[in-house]
Design an enzyme around this catalytic site. Structure first.
Site, PDB file in Angstrom:
ATOM      1  CD  GLU A 341      -2.779  -1.351   2.151  1.00 36.50           C
ATOM      2  OE1 GLU A 341      -2.733  -0.709   3.263  1.00 36.50           O
ATOM      3  OE2 GLU A 341      -3.532  -2.324   2.062  1.00 36.50           O
ATOM      4  CD  GLU A 446      -4.886  -7.535   0.181  1.00 33.68           C
ATOM      5  OE1 GLU A 446      -5.547  -7.033   0.996  1.00 33.68           O
ATOM      6  OE2 GLU A 446      -3.601  -7.519   0.280  1.00 33.68           O
TER       7      GLU A 446
END
Length: 576
Positions: A341, A446
């Site tokens: 991220e 994910e």
């Protein structure tokens, strides 16, 4: 009167579309900034005067912008200037229909420097973002996006930039509508090309004579397309969980067990025993593991002792962490999420300087040079209005990573978390098109959906189908690992490993994709041949002939040939 004309135009368009064959989808996208824009995709679709060859026809101002129509080097375009608000722009009215999927594209430029520019449709008082691009001066950038609407009605297309000091230049605009049937046909066409292959089996006896009417049974042992689910450590020792998981999936990601806060809870005391045990279990069952993650750039997810370190101590701790985890699992993983991220957060950059993530990639590559290093992010597919991780921002970060000077080229991968709420499927496809233009492997890493129970399974299926069908996607992992304390956002099963509706979606798709030991059965023709179109994967082949009472068993693997598409089926000659 304008609304009436708009409705009439829409009705005529709908009628003509019904009379025509399905419109093929254009997966192309351009990620270079060009001197001259390409022609509009689909000849503009329902956009009037898409290439501005007819001056102001169809175009008007939005907000308080001044609109100019210009020409340079034979190329005509429209300009929004004297902008005071972010939405001051050029606009065109269109009619959008509920149930239709719209693919959008435009070529944009700004007058000075570079600025993010978004395409927005205002309908029924609501702004629907279709996508964005970081537009530059002196060259044209392609924005590709898409949208659906909740209610039919007239809409205003406009372009938005928070930087009101720049002019927005617009050219080659396209808005192409697709019915759901057309969209599904794109899936089928793409799957046939990217996920399946034709096989031709010829059965002969020991004398070389062909055998007609032999019974052929083909059973898939393993999916060729990597498809899996995240897990927690509670899978160890839980036979029901293990059985449910290993019957279905070919790849996994550990939810927490490889993360720094799990392997070094106390500074200097590393413990990989749980991750080692999990990796050993999945290796035994032939299930690949993605490495997640080396570092996480979110300040909330650091080991507790990290925040108090000095700059020098943190630098040494990071070097130790990267060496420790990457060298330990060198060559054993299908990829690494390196600085998780990194577009939304900058913990390590704030502590160690702007090159912190680059140095981490360089170190990880040095310790494990053959494993693909992924940039793993959220909202690149999920939210067209999150400019921090838009496809354009993602591409910018990739270019920075590709510039790292190391011995050998770092094998990079595109990791897209795919945590959806209400999915914008046309935007998802367009974003994949844009990132796919890099030629790098794309994984949905994910996948889950946070939506009301009555629509969650439906949305989940839409996302999985879109990901599986896209020719540039090389694998998918769902973020739905079961834990007694609850799943992250959604589960596939209950505590007894009985499927929930979302788990039923997975099993339905696995059967469609040849999984769950799906079988193809038939007989050879008069010349001893049998042909079938099969998904890529590992197969068991059983042949029998009732008259001769003979049987034979074989196995084969059907793989994609990325270098040159096959025009002829793979031929297997077998003897019984």
């Amino acid at each position: 009167m304008k609304l009436l004309l708009l409705l009439l135009a829409f009705c005529c368009l709908s009628l003509s579309r019904c009379e025509e064959k399905s419109v093929p989808y254009d997966y192309s996208a351009t990620i270079e900034c060009l001197d001259t824009p390409y022609k509009p995709q689909y000849n503009g679709g329902i956009i009037v005067n898409p290439d501005l060859q007819n001056g102001s026809l169809g175009w008007s101002q939005f907000g308080n912008a001044k609109v100019d129509f210009r020409e340079f080097g034979g190329n005509k375009f429209v300009v929004a200037t004297q902008r005071n608000q972010s939405s001051d722009s050029v606009s065109q009215k269109v009619y959008l229909e509920k149930g239709i999927l719209y693919t959008f594209s435009a070529w944009l430029q700004v007058s000075i420097g570079e600025s993010p520019v978004s395409a927005v449709f205002k309908i029924n008082g609501e702004d629907k973002h279709a996508g964005s691009v970081v537009a530059e001066s002196k060259c044209w950038s392609m924005l590709k996006g898409g949208l659906t609407v909740d209610e039919s009605g007239p809409a205003d297309l406009y372009f938005e930039s928070e930087n009101t000091t720049v002019e927005i230049w617009v050219d080659s605009v396209s808005l192409q509508p697709f019915t759901q049937e057309e969209w599904d046909s794109h899936h089928e066409q793409s799957i046939d090309k990217a996920r399946k292959g034709a096989v031709r089996i010829r059965v002969m006896n020991s004398k070389g004579e062909t055998i007609p009417n032999a019974t052929i049974s083909i059973e898939q042992k393993k999916l060729g397309f990597p498809f899996g689910c995240a897990v927690e450590n509670n899978i160890l020792g839980n036979q029901a969980y293990q059985n449910w998981f290993t019957q279905r999936f070919t790849v996994t990601t550990f939810g927490n067990e490889m993360k720094w806060y799990s392997t070094e809870r106390i500074r200097g005391q590393e413990d990989y025993s749980t991750a080692d045990a999990m990796l050993s279990f999945f290796k035994k069952h032939g299930i690949d593991v993605r490495g997640h993650n080396i570092l996480w750039d979110d300040p909330k997810y650091q080991p507790g002792w990290v925040n108090s370190l000095s700059r020098n101590d943190l630098y040494n701790a990071v070097k130790r962490r990267v060496f420790s985890v990457v060298s330990r699992y060198k060559g054993q993983l299908t990829g690494w999420d390196v600085v998780n991220e990194n577009l939304h957060f900058s913990f390590f950059e704030s502590k160690l300087g702007s090159k912190a993530s680059y140095n981490t990639y360089a170190m990880a590559h040095a310790f494990d040079p053959r494993t693909t290093m992924f940039l793993n992010e959220y909202n690149t597919l999920e939210q067209p209005n999150d400019l921090a991780s838009s496809p354009a921002r993602y591409l910018g970060k990739l270019r920075d990573l590709q510039s790292i000077q190391v011995a050998g080229k770092i094998p990079l991968g595109i990791g897209l978390e795919s945590h959806f709420s209400t999915p914008n499927i046309p935007y998802m496809r367009s974003a994949l098109d844009t990132l796919g233009a890099t030629g790098l492997p794309i994984w949905l890493t994910e996948v889950d959906v946070d939506a009301p129970p009555n629509v969650r399974a439906k949305y989940f299926e839409q996302v999985l189908r879109e990901g599986h069908a896209h020719p540039k996607v090389k694998g998918m992992v769902m973020w739905t690992g079961y834990s007694p304390s609850g799943c992250y956002r959604m589960c596939l099963t209950d505590g007894n490993f009985k499927n929930l509706p979302t788990g039923d979606v997975v099993d339905k798709l696995l059967r469609e994709w040849g999984g769950l030991r799906s079988q193809t059965i038939g007989v050879t023709d008069a010349n001893g041949f049998f042909e079938a179109s099969l998904f890529h994967g590992d197969y068991d082949l059983n042949i029998s002939h009732p008259l001769t009472n003979s049987k034979s068993s074989y196995n084969f693997t059907l793989t994609p040939d990325d270098s040159s598409p096959k025009t002829q089926p793979s031929l297997f000659v077998v003897r019984i």
